[in-house]
Enzyme design. Structure first.
Site, mmCIF file in Angstrom:
data_model
loop_
_atom_site.group_PDB
_atom_site.id
_atom_site.type_symbol
_atom_site.label_atom_id
_atom_site.label_comp_id
_atom_site.label_asym_id
_atom_site.label_seq_id
_atom_site.Cartn_x
_atom_site.Cartn_y
_atom_site.Cartn_z
ATOM 1 N N GLU A 183 0.851 -1.193 0.000
ATOM 2 C CA GLU A 183 0.000 0.000 0.000
ATOM 3 C C GLU A 183 0.887 1.242 0.000
ATOM 4 O O GLU A 183 0.439 2.340 0.301
ATOM 5 C CB GLU A 183 -0.987 -0.012 1.165
ATOM 6 C CG GLU A 183 -0.388 -0.290 2.510
ATOM 7 C CD GLU A 183 -1.450 -0.403 3.589
ATOM 8 O OE1 GLU A 183 -2.164 0.581 3.810
ATOM 9 O OE2 GLU A 183 -1.553 -1.478 4.209
ATOM 10 N N CYS A 237 -3.358 -4.025 4.420
ATOM 11 C CA CYS A 237 -2.365 -5.015 4.877
ATOM 12 C C CYS A 237 -2.690 -6.439 4.452
ATOM 13 O O CYS A 237 -1.900 -7.350 4.674
ATOM 14 C CB CYS A 237 -2.241 -4.974 6.398
ATOM 15 S SG CYS A 237 -1.814 -3.363 7.032
ATOM 16 N N THR A 269 3.351 3.796 16.145
ATOM 17 C CA THR A 269 3.177 2.479 15.498
ATOM 18 C C THR A 269 3.778 2.470 14.088
ATOM 19 O O THR A 269 3.671 1.466 13.375
ATOM 20 C CB THR A 269 1.682 2.072 15.411
ATOM 21 O OG1 THR A 269 1.015 2.918 14.462
ATOM 22 C CG2 THR A 269 0.987 2.188 16.752
ATOM 23 N N SER A 301 -10.662 1.259 14.416
ATOM 24 C CA SER A 301 -9.911 0.273 13.627
ATOM 25 C C SER A 301 -9.583 -0.965 14.465
ATOM 26 O O SER A 301 -9.621 -2.089 13.959
ATOM 27 C CB SER A 301 -8.629 0.882 13.033
ATOM 28 O OG SER A 301 -7.634 1.082 14.023
ATOM 29 N N HIS A 329 -1.786 -10.402 12.009
ATOM 30 C CA HIS A 329 -1.362 -9.103 11.490
ATOM 31 C C HIS A 329 -1.006 -8.247 12.706
ATOM 32 O O HIS A 329 -1.768 -8.191 13.669
ATOM 33 C CB HIS A 329 -2.490 -8.454 10.674
ATOM 34 C CG HIS A 329 -2.207 -7.009 10.399
ATOM 35 N ND1 HIS A 329 -1.052 -6.605 9.762
ATOM 36 C CD2 HIS A 329 -2.876 -5.877 10.724
ATOM 37 C CE1 HIS A 329 -1.043 -5.281 9.683
ATOM 38 N NE2 HIS A 329 -2.136 -4.814 10.265
ATOM 39 N N LYS A 364 -4.260 -9.060 22.029
ATOM 40 C CA LYS A 364 -5.717 -8.898 22.167
ATOM 41 C C LYS A 364 -6.455 -9.818 21.204
ATOM 42 O O LYS A 364 -7.511 -10.368 21.523
ATOM 43 C CB LYS A 364 -6.114 -7.446 21.847
ATOM 44 C CG LYS A 364 -5.794 -6.443 22.939
ATOM 45 C CD LYS A 364 -6.148 -5.054 22.422
ATOM 46 C CE LYS A 364 -5.499 -3.949 23.219
ATOM 47 N NZ LYS A 364 -6.085 -3.691 24.498
ATOM 48 N N ASN A 366 4.913 -1.200 12.563
ATOM 49 C CA ASN A 366 4.005 -1.786 11.578
ATOM 50 C C ASN A 366 4.669 -1.822 10.202
ATOM 51 O O ASN A 366 5.248 -0.822 9.762
ATOM 52 C CB ASN A 366 2.702 -0.960 11.527
ATOM 53 C CG ASN A 366 1.567 -1.707 10.837
ATOM 54 O OD1 ASN A 366 1.757 -2.760 10.251
ATOM 55 N ND2 ASN A 366 0.360 -1.144 10.925
ATOM 56 N N SER A 395 -7.239 -3.192 6.580
ATOM 57 C CA SER A 395 -8.301 -2.212 6.824
ATOM 58 C C SER A 395 -9.137 -1.998 5.583
ATOM 59 O O SER A 395 -8.667 -2.169 4.456
ATOM 60 C CB SER A 395 -7.679 -0.877 7.252
ATOM 61 O OG SER A 395 -7.260 -0.964 8.584
HETATM 62 P P1 HMG Z 1 -4.172 6.119 21.644
HETATM 63 O O1 HMG Z 1 -5.587 6.515 21.569
HETATM 64 O O2 HMG Z 1 -3.198 7.221 21.762
HETATM 65 O O3 HMG Z 1 -3.826 5.135 22.796
HETATM 66 O O4 HMG Z 1 -3.826 5.282 20.334
HETATM 67 P P2 HMG Z 1 -4.703 4.621 24.014
HETATM 68 O O5 HMG Z 1 -5.082 5.759 24.880
HETATM 69 O O6 HMG Z 1 -5.781 3.701 23.523
HETATM 70 O O7 HMG Z 1 -3.581 3.758 24.736
HETATM 71 C C1 HMG Z 1 -3.067 2.645 24.091
HETATM 72 C C2 HMG Z 1 -2.876 1.571 25.164
HETATM 73 O O8 HMG Z 1 -1.868 2.031 26.063
HETATM 74 C C3 HMG Z 1 -4.125 1.332 26.021
HETATM 75 O O9 HMG Z 1 -4.150 -0.037 26.336
HETATM 76 C C4 HMG Z 1 -3.843 2.134 27.280
HETATM 77 O O10 HMG Z 1 -4.521 1.670 28.447
HETATM 78 C C5 HMG Z 1 -2.347 1.943 27.409
HETATM 79 P P3 HMG Z 1 -5.487 -0.911 26.078
HETATM 80 O O11 HMG Z 1 -6.547 -0.301 26.888
HETATM 81 O O12 HMG Z 1 -5.791 -0.785 24.579
HETATM 82 O O13 HMG Z 1 -5.086 -2.299 26.433
HETATM 83 N N1 HMG Z 1 -1.666 2.993 28.203
HETATM 84 C C6 HMG Z 1 -0.696 2.723 29.088
HETATM 85 N N2 HMG Z 1 -0.139 1.568 29.493
HETATM 86 C C7 HMG Z 1 0.851 1.638 30.433
HETATM 87 N N3 HMG Z 1 1.292 2.814 30.960
HETATM 88 C C8 HMG Z 1 0.759 3.987 30.582
HETATM 89 C C9 HMG Z 1 -0.270 3.974 29.602
HETATM 90 N N4 HMG Z 1 -1.014 4.938 28.990
HETATM 91 C C10 HMG Z 1 -1.848 4.317 28.134
HETATM 92 N N5 HMG Z 1 1.205 5.127 31.116
HETATM 93 C C11 HMG Z 1 -4.166 3.585 18.706
HETATM 94 C C12 HMG Z 1 -3.879 3.879 20.177
HETATM 95 C C13 HMG Z 1 -3.927 2.112 18.440
HETATM 96 C C14 HMG Z 1 -5.611 3.938 18.396
HETATM 97 C C15 HMG Z 1 -3.201 4.437 17.841
HETATM 98 O O14 HMG Z 1 -1.853 4.064 18.056
HETATM 99 C C16 HMG Z 1 -3.482 4.375 16.364
HETATM 100 O O15 HMG Z 1 -4.333 5.072 15.823
HETATM 101 N N6 HMG Z 1 -2.716 3.510 15.604
HETATM 102 C C17 HMG Z 1 -2.878 3.352 14.178
HETATM 103 C C18 HMG Z 1 -4.066 2.470 13.823
HETATM 104 C C19 HMG Z 1 -3.850 1.038 14.202
HETATM 105 O O16 HMG Z 1 -2.742 0.585 14.386
HETATM 106 N N7 HMG Z 1 -4.953 0.253 14.260
HETATM 107 C C20 HMG Z 1 -4.866 -1.146 14.576
HETATM 108 C C21 HMG Z 1 -6.024 -1.948 13.972
HETATM 109 S S1 HMG Z 1 -6.266 -1.603 12.236
HETATM 110 C C22 HMG Z 1 -4.969 -2.467 11.449
HETATM 111 O O17 HMG Z 1 -4.304 -3.248 12.055
HETATM 112 C C23 HMG Z 1 -4.713 -2.146 10.019
HETATM 113 C C24 HMG Z 1 -3.474 -1.306 9.749
HETATM 114 O O18 HMG Z 1 -2.318 -2.082 9.904
HETATM 115 C C25 HMG Z 1 -3.547 -0.718 8.341
HETATM 116 C C26 HMG Z 1 -3.792 -1.629 7.150
HETATM 117 O O19 HMG Z 1 -4.558 -2.572 7.180
HETATM 118 O O20 HMG Z 1 -3.236 -1.290 6.107
HETATM 119 C C27 HMG Z 1 -3.362 -0.129 10.697
#
Ligand code: HMG
Length: 390
Positions: free
Chosen positions: A81, A113, A153, A202, A234, A243, A278, A311
């Site tokens: 991509e 992906c 990421t 996502s 993935h 998870k 990633n 995605s």
């Molecule tokens: P966010 O909103 O900044 O993070 O972004 P958060 O507030 O959800 O925190 C992340 C985790 O850290 C949470 O854990 C928090 O509790 C923990 P969870 O509740 O999920 O188990 N946390 C802490 N832990 C320890 N000490 C601390 C602390 N503070 C927080 N102090 C998000 C997270 C993944 C949304 C962001 O990184 C993002 O947007 N990433 C990009 C999208 C993505 O990766 N999506 C994954 C699924 S989609 C996919 O896999 C397809 C993709 O690869 C693309 C394709 O297909 O081409 C992306």
């Protein structure tokens, strides 16, 4: 017994630069544990300006071709991509750089992906019929806005797989569970370099897609998680795979001892992704490479489960059996050396590289020489991308 078609060789490449997420956490004023514990990431790979999806893919494929030669290869599928042209397939550049035969078909495939998985499965069907060999390459640069939740990421890398009718590494099972649904969880409009993502949504869609794909796979095969010695997912960030396996176990009705089961099934596949970030199409296969390279117990004859997610969204759950003797055909030492000998950047150096945009006026432009793999993007001239061997 005939072994079904599958992966005959698998080779991974990531760029020669990285950023320690401890430095990023300090710069963004975020708790470091959010990245290491919350997301499960430690370091991200950074592509220098003279590396792209083509040079990474060629670097991943070269060790395979150095070993087996190019003569038997009749098909090249390039899944990405991070395409470099709207018309010319990225694989055509590879065809030239790697000296593939003129009779070798080339096409680029896209579905976020997921594309590497359909490439692998179509290649397996084609080589099973022809007895020839196919090269499947997955190569991507994950790029989000600076300072966005997606930034930690980010990553980059490529995995090349030789697919043959008599694979030395993994024989693919024919059954799969598939779920496709038109959703907007992550995308990248043609006018943007950075992905747009509805992050939390996502992760929910990823898990919902897994649930549907697993149900279908389980119904078709009668298998349970106990039939799978390991599972590769993935990996957008390593905790997503943790998870995911938890969700799969719940879906299979397993209520007790899930942390230990997750540890045993998933942990050994996560080490490389934790160090690169990633790699989109490559990430599932980077996880498989890591598992094969680092599993303490030999996996000969063991069945592995795979969940591929792209995605938009398509998910596929499938499986394969590790071929006895597979360890003799890995590039483990090369992978270890790549990950351990990268140049560590400062945040300022990372941002300077991130902000360096290739001119779009088509005039002659040369890139400075950075540390690269065996190939680099030397520049552009008259809107033509110029690649060279290093
Ligand atoms: P966010 O909103 O900044 O993070 O972004 P958060 O507030 O959800 O925190 C992340 C985790 O850290 C949470 O854990 C928090 O509790 C923990 P969870 O509740 O999920 O188990 N946390 C802490 N832990 C320890 N000490 C601390 C602390 N503070 C927080 N102090 C998000 C997270 C993944 C949304 C962001 O990184 C993002 O947007 N990433 C990009 C999208 C993505 O990766 N999506 C994954 C699924 S989609 C996919 O896999 C397809 C993709 O690869 C693309 C394709 O297909 O081409 C992306």
């Amino acid at each position: 017994m005939t072994i079904p078609a599958g992966i005959d060789r698998i080779s991974f490449y990531t760029t020669r630069y990285s950023l320690d997420l401890k430095l990023l956490a300090e710069a963004r004023d975020v708790a470091y544990e959010k990245f290491t514990v919350g997301l499960g990431q430690a370091v991200m790979g950074v592509p220098p300006p003279d590396e792209d999806s083509v040079t990474m893919a060629a670097a991943a494929a070269k060790p395979i071709l150095d070993e087996v030669g190019v003569d038997a290869i009749e098909l090249l599928f390039f899944a990405t991509e991070s395409g470099v042209d709207q018309s010319k397939a990225a694989g055509m550049f590879l065809h030239g750089l790697l000296g593939l035969p003129a009779r070798c078909r080339v096409v680029e495939l896209k579905q976020a992906c997921y594309a590497g998985t359909i490439a692998l499965r179509m290649a397996a069907l084609m080589v099973a019929a022809s007895g020839r060999k196919a090269l499947v390459v997955t190569s991507d640069i994950a790029r989000y806005d600076l300072g966005s939740p997606g930034e930690p990421t980010q990553g980059c890398g490529a995995v090349a797989m030789l697919v043959s009718a008599e694979p030395a590494i993994l024989a693919l099972d024919p059954e799969a569970g598939i779920h496709a649904e038109d959703v907007m969880d992550f995308w990248r409009p043609n006018y943007r370099e950075e992905a747009v993502v509805d992050g939390k949504y996502s992760t929910r869609i990823y898990l919902a897609t897994l649930r549907q794909a697993w149900r279908q796979y389980a119904a078709r095969t009668g298998r349970t998680p106990a039939d799978l010695a390991r599972c590769c997912y993935h990996i957008p960030f390593t905790n997503m795979a943790v998870k995911a396996h938890d969700r799969l176990l719940k879906e299979a009705g397993i209520t007790e001892g899930r942390p230990a089961l997750i540890e045993a099934a998933v942990r050994e596949s996560l080490g490389y992704n934790r160090q690169t970030g990633n790699t989109y199409t490559a990430s599932l296969y980077e996880g498989l490479t890591c598992l094969l390279d680092t599993a303490t117990e030999a996996l000969d004859g063991q069945r592995i489960g795979f969940f591929s997610y792209g995605s938009g969204a398509v998910g596929e759950f499938f499986s394969g059996t590790v071929v006895p003797g597979y360890r003799d055909h890995l590039f483990t030492e090369k992978h270890r050396e790549l990950i351990e000998t990268r140049t560590r950047l400062t945040v300022q150096e990372y941002e300077d590289i991130f902000n360096l945009c290739m001119p779009t006026d088509g005039w002659e432009y040369s890139f400075s020489q950075y540390r690269t793999g065996p190939f680099r993007l030397s520049g552009v001239n008259a809107h033509r991308r110029l690649y060279e061997a290093v």
